[in-house]
Design an enzyme around this catalytic site. Structure first.
Site, PDB file in Angstrom:
ATOM      1  N   GLU A  78      37.759 -10.169 -43.192  1.00  0.00           N
ATOM      2  CA  GLU A  78      37.619 -11.626 -43.117  1.00  0.00           C
ATOM      3  C   GLU A  78      36.165 -12.025 -43.360  1.00  0.00           C
ATOM      4  O   GLU A  78      35.880 -12.978 -44.090  1.00  0.00           O
ATOM      5  CB  GLU A  78      38.085 -12.129 -41.748  1.00  0.00           C
ATOM      6  N   ASN A  86      31.880 -12.547 -30.257  1.00  0.00           N
ATOM      7  CA  ASN A  86      31.905 -13.229 -31.545  1.00  0.00           C
ATOM      8  C   ASN A  86      30.505 -13.215 -32.142  1.00  0.00           C
ATOM      9  O   ASN A  86      29.550 -13.630 -31.474  1.00  0.00           O
ATOM     10  CB  ASN A  86      32.304 -14.698 -31.373  1.00  0.00           C
ATOM     11  N   ARG A  92      38.589 -23.662 -33.964  1.00  0.00           N
ATOM     12  CA  ARG A  92      39.328 -23.476 -32.712  1.00  0.00           C
ATOM     13  C   ARG A  92      38.686 -24.327 -31.616  1.00  0.00           C
ATOM     14  O   ARG A  92      37.475 -24.475 -31.568  1.00  0.00           O
ATOM     15  CB  ARG A  92      39.280 -21.996 -32.336  1.00  0.00           C
ATOM     16  N   ASP A  97      31.318 -19.778 -36.044  1.00  0.00           N
ATOM     17  CA  ASP A  97      31.874 -18.426 -35.946  1.00  0.00           C
ATOM     18  C   ASP A  97      31.713 -17.741 -37.297  1.00  0.00           C
ATOM     19  O   ASP A  97      32.181 -18.248 -38.318  1.00  0.00           O
ATOM     20  CB  ASP A  97      33.351 -18.531 -35.559  1.00  0.00           C
ATOM     21  N   ASP A 120      32.950 -14.762 -38.163  1.00  0.00           N
ATOM     22  CA  ASP A 120      34.066 -13.870 -38.454  1.00  0.00           C
ATOM     23  C   ASP A 120      34.037 -12.524 -37.748  1.00  0.00           C
ATOM     24  O   ASP A 120      35.043 -12.118 -37.200  1.00  0.00           O
ATOM     25  CB  ASP A 120      34.216 -13.612 -39.963  1.00  0.00           C
ATOM     26  N   ASP A 146      33.834  -9.708 -35.095  1.00  0.00           N
ATOM     27  CA  ASP A 146      34.039  -9.670 -33.649  1.00  0.00           C
ATOM     28  C   ASP A 146      33.941  -8.222 -33.190  1.00  0.00           C
ATOM     29  O   ASP A 146      34.169  -7.298 -33.972  1.00  0.00           O
ATOM     30  CB  ASP A 146      35.427 -10.209 -33.278  1.00  0.00           C
ATOM     31  N   ASP A 188      37.593  -7.571 -37.883  1.00  0.00           N
ATOM     32  CA  ASP A 188      37.577  -8.655 -38.869  1.00  0.00           C
ATOM     33  C   ASP A 188      36.527  -8.499 -39.969  1.00  0.00           C
ATOM     34  O   ASP A 188      36.037  -9.479 -40.520  1.00  0.00           O
ATOM     35  CB  ASP A 188      37.415 -10.018 -38.179  1.00  0.00           C
TER      36      ASP A 188
END
Length: 176
Positions: free
Chosen positions: A122, A86, A22, A102, A104, A106, A119
């Site tokens: 994830e 994060n 991102r 990152d 994953d 959060d 998450d």
């Protein structure tokens, strides 16, 4: 490389496999110390890894740490300050952008101090697919616990003491 107050920077989030995740197109540097970088943004364009883009809805003050594996976004909304955290590597600035990996997990924190871990599925999927080492897994678990402790005890930046000061500074710098 030193960032100067008032500089415009982009922020790049990567995944463990080194793939760009991102991009926040524009943030304004509010301060940088040996331990911390604080930026501000409002209605900035965000570009996802797949090319989709959107704009943030509210002003945000972002805290990036040199020695902690998390960053914290304080979003100023009508009903109060919401935090989005994060679990991520410490940031670096390479002259192109502020960058971090990152990992994953959060945590969303509401104005009343309640929070939710997000998450996890994830994280476990990426942990296997990207082969996070035991060392990385231990760091992530330790930093997640450190972050939850800070949230529960309203430790910096969750004390909220400087958010409005940074926001006022952001508004002044934004209009230059």
């Amino acid at each position: 490389m030193k960032l100067l107050t008032g500089m415009h920077v982009s922020i790049h989030s990567y995944k463990h496999n080194k793939k760009l995740h991102r991009i926040w197109r524009k943030a304004i540097v509010l301060t940088q110390t040996n331990e911390l970088l604080v930026t501000g943004n409002e209605h900035t364009q965000v570009i996802e890894y797949d090319g989709r883009s959107w704009h943030t809805k509210e002003p945000a003050i972002c805290y990036f740490f040199n020695d902690s594996w998390f960053n914290v976004i304080a979003m100023l909304r009508v009903d109060g300050v919401h935090f989005y955290c994060n679990i991520a590597s410490p940031y670096l600035y390479d002259g192109e952008a502020v960058k971090y990996i990152d990992y994953d997990l959060d945590i969303r924190v509401l104005p009343d101090g309640s929070f939710q871990l997000l998450d996890e599925r994830e994280y476990f999927n990426h942990q296997k697919a990207m082969r996070y080492s035991k060392d990385i897994q231990n760091i992530i678990e330790d930093q997640k616990n450190k972050l939850i402790h800070k949230i529960k005890h309203k430790e910096y930046p969750f004390s909220g003491l400087d958010i409005m000061t940074y926001y006022d500074q952001f508004k002044l710098l934004k209009n230059r």
